[in-house]
Design an enzyme around this catalytic site. Structure first.
Site, PDB file in Angstrom:
ATOM      1  N   HIS A   1       8.999 -76.157  63.534  1.00 16.38           N
ATOM      2  CA  HIS A   1       8.039 -75.109  63.204  1.00 16.38           C
ATOM      3  C   HIS A   1       7.274 -75.544  61.956  1.00 16.38           C
ATOM      4  O   HIS A   1       7.855 -75.705  60.884  1.00 16.38           O
ATOM      5  CB  HIS A   1       8.765 -73.782  62.938  1.00 16.38           C
TER       6      HIS A   1
ATOM      7  N   CYS B   1      11.170 -68.297  65.694  1.00 12.24           N
ATOM      8  CA  CYS B   1      10.838 -69.692  65.992  1.00 12.24           C
ATOM      9  C   CYS B   1      11.460 -70.712  65.041  1.00 12.24           C
ATOM     10  O   CYS B   1      12.094 -71.673  65.478  1.00 12.24           O
ATOM     11  CB  CYS B   1       9.321 -69.868  65.982  1.00 12.24           C
TER      12      CYS B   1
END
Length: 580
Positions: free
Chosen positions: A192, A138
């Protein structure tokens, strides 16, 4: 502009002298520089201080308001300087970012998936069937998109690596639009945030709207305690340290840079891998994110002369598979596809195959299983993944419906992008973190005014979105501090048979071994190198004859290996930075 920094600097020194230490001459000068003008909110507000730095990165809420107000004034001045006619001609951008979404979508040929919202978007746009994440995890994948830079170009592979530590003057994709007079907004998971990483306030005209990634409602899912995954996603250290008894660490210490705190987080209890509460969509985070996006679109429709760049990030189908019961009820688990090949590829290096890892953070998974699960448990997880995809899809559908209802769709570029793929038991692997097809292949759909619907097998990388969206909006490619690695896909949007590259380039860093991958329409080649740059392994998969990656055929095909090696050599040497 300088008067704002006089106010800002005075506030910092008088209100928070112990929190924000400044060396008068050098730091006063730094605050006055044009680069710092753009980035003061990021470095003063959202960045956690690390023990090895002066605490110049975090200030309290009062300063946050002041700094964001300064940015808002700056953005407003730029907007006023643009003519109303010019602003109204600019295309808006709605960037929909989905966590851990592989192409388990009806329009991609998955007959089991129930995804009417995304299917409709594909019917109106161009579906990219061979799109790839530049790194299948991610945090760096989102950096790949928002910076336009491959991980191999920046050396930012790992959690806790902040891009502004390396490129203070980086111009992110939303910043690039802000510089062009756009209002930029972040809703849900965009950057993130967690694992030692923070948001980037300098990218946004408004404070980001944030919600949960690790999301539970039922008490039995957590036992009423903070779970391990919640701890990993928590950068709000007061809450985290309260949950971890007897910690002597100072508040403000990110876990990723302190072994003691990291070990304490991994001692937290494991939460449930799935949840199916009988609740409304808004009880979970993605429903709230969709609701906020709809609210923002309605406001945007009231100000048609102000173009917007709106990034909307959905958390599901990231683990845990928490979705309202009605989405679980859409599926008969006995009819869902099970993995066809659950072994490691023959001849593959052991370190190339994902084992254990993220999946073991959840209590439903036997701690000593190493991720190798029985059919019953595998089917439950697969059911949860599909239910989560349908839940997320319903939220996407709501947002797209509102876009049309407001009439904004007529002048808005819409992108749907998955940050990485997802192993669902293939090769005995779960989640992402590999170079294999199921982890690297992502959905990508682009709908834009004047672009005919269709599909293409053009090999595409995440980094291509930065120049593509810039060109669609009529914004020049930036002269940025960071490398811009992507190629504009606009020629492909105009003619889906056009080809602008013959391979995709991605990578995965497995501890100290870097796997650089070249994906062509038929093959994937992976070169593994150690920290000293020496080659330690090679993989080659022939998808025409072996779509499930059963056998590494590198040793049998020296000519193909030589050609793939030549292609890889056209790219710069990968950067590697020591883990702190």
């Amino acid at each position: 502009m300088d008067r704002y920094f006089v106010i800002l600097l005075t506030t910092i020194k008088t209100k928070f002298p112990e929190k924000y230490m400044l060396n008068d001459e050098s730091d006063n000068q730094q605050l006055r520089t044009s680069s710092y003008t753009r980035h003061i909110a990021n470095s003063a507000i959202y960045r956690e201080p690390f023990s090895m730095r002066k605490p110049i990165h975090k200030v309290q809420t009062a300063l946050k308001t002041l700094a964001l107000s300064t940015l808002a004034i700056t953005a407003s001045s730029q907007a006023i300087a643009s003519s109303t006619a010019e602003a109204s001609a600019k295309k808006n951008v709605l960037l929909i970012m989905v966590d851990d979404l592989k192409p388990t979508i009806g329009t991609y040929g998955d007959s089991a998936a129930i995804t009417p919202g995304i299917d409709q978007l594909a019917n109106e746009g161009v579906r990219f069937d061979m799109a790839y994440a530049n790194q299948a995890v991610c945090m760096p994948s989102r950096y790949n998109l928002l910076l336009g830079s491959r991980s191999t170009s920046t050396g930012l592979y790992n959690f806790g690596s902040e891009f502004r530590d390396i490129y203070l003057d980086a111009e992110t994709l939303p910043q690039h639009f802000m510089e062009a007079g756009y209002r930029t907004e972040s809703i849900g998971k965009v950057f993130h945030v967690g694992h030692g990483n923070s948001d980037d306030a300098a990218s946004w005209s408004l404070p980001p709207y944030k919600d949960k990634v690790i999301d539970y409602i039922l008490p039995e899912s957590t036992g009423g305690k903070m779970t391990r995954e919640e701890g990993l996603f928590t950068n709000l250290d007061g809450e985290l340290l309260t949950a971890i008894e007897n910690s002597k660490l100072p508040k403000g210490t990110p876990w990723y840079y302190n072994r003691e705190l990291g070990m304490k987080i991994f001692s937290l209890p494991r939460g449930a891998a799935w949840e199916s509460a009988d609740v409304l969509d808004e009880a979970y985070a993605d429903g709230r994110v969709a609701k906020q996006a709809i609210y923002r679109l309605r406001n945007a429709a009231k100000n048609p002369d102000q173009p917007f760049f709106m990034a909307v990030g959905f958390a599901r189908p990231h683990l845990p598979f928490s979705a309202p019961k009605k989405y679980w009820d859409m599926y008969d688990p006995a009819q869902l596809p099970m993995p066809e090949f659950t072994e490691a590829p023959e001849g593959a290096p052991e370190y190339a195959v994902k084992r254990g890892g993220e999946i073991l953070a959840f209590k439903d998974i036997p701690a000593k299983s190493n991720g190798l699960l029985n059919d019953e448990l595998s089917r439950k997880l697969i059911h949860g993944y599909y239910a989560s995809v349908s839940y997320m899809d319903a939220q996407v559908g709501k947002v797209l419906k509102e876009l049309k209802k407001t009439g904004l769709d007529k002048n808005t570029v819409v992108v749907l992008w998955g940050d990485n793929g997802f192993h669902l038991g293939d090769h005995g692997s779960w989640t992402k973190h590999s170079n294999y097809e199921e982890a690297a292949n992502i959905p990508l759909i682009i709908s834009a005014p004047g672009v005919a619907a269709g599909s293409t097998e053009q090999l595409t990388e995440t980094v291509d979105l930065y120049p593509t969206l810039s060109e669609l909006a009529g914004i020049a490619k930036p002269d940025a501090a960071q490398p811009i690695d992507g190629i504009s896909l606009v020629p492909v949007l105009k003619d889906t048979d056009t080809r602008i590259r013959d391979h995709a380039y991605h990578a995965w860093l497995q501890v100290d071994k870097l796997g650089q991958a070249i994906r062509t329409d038929r093959y994937r080649f992976v070169k593994w190198t150690a920290a000293d740059g020496k080659t330690v392994g090679t993989e080659l998969y022939d998808y025409e004859n072996d779509p499930l990656e059963k056998v590494n055929v590198a040793d049998q095909n020296p000519a193909i290996i030589a050609e793939m090696t030549r292609i890889l050599a056209t790219h710069p040497e990968p950067k590697r930075r020591p883990m702190r």
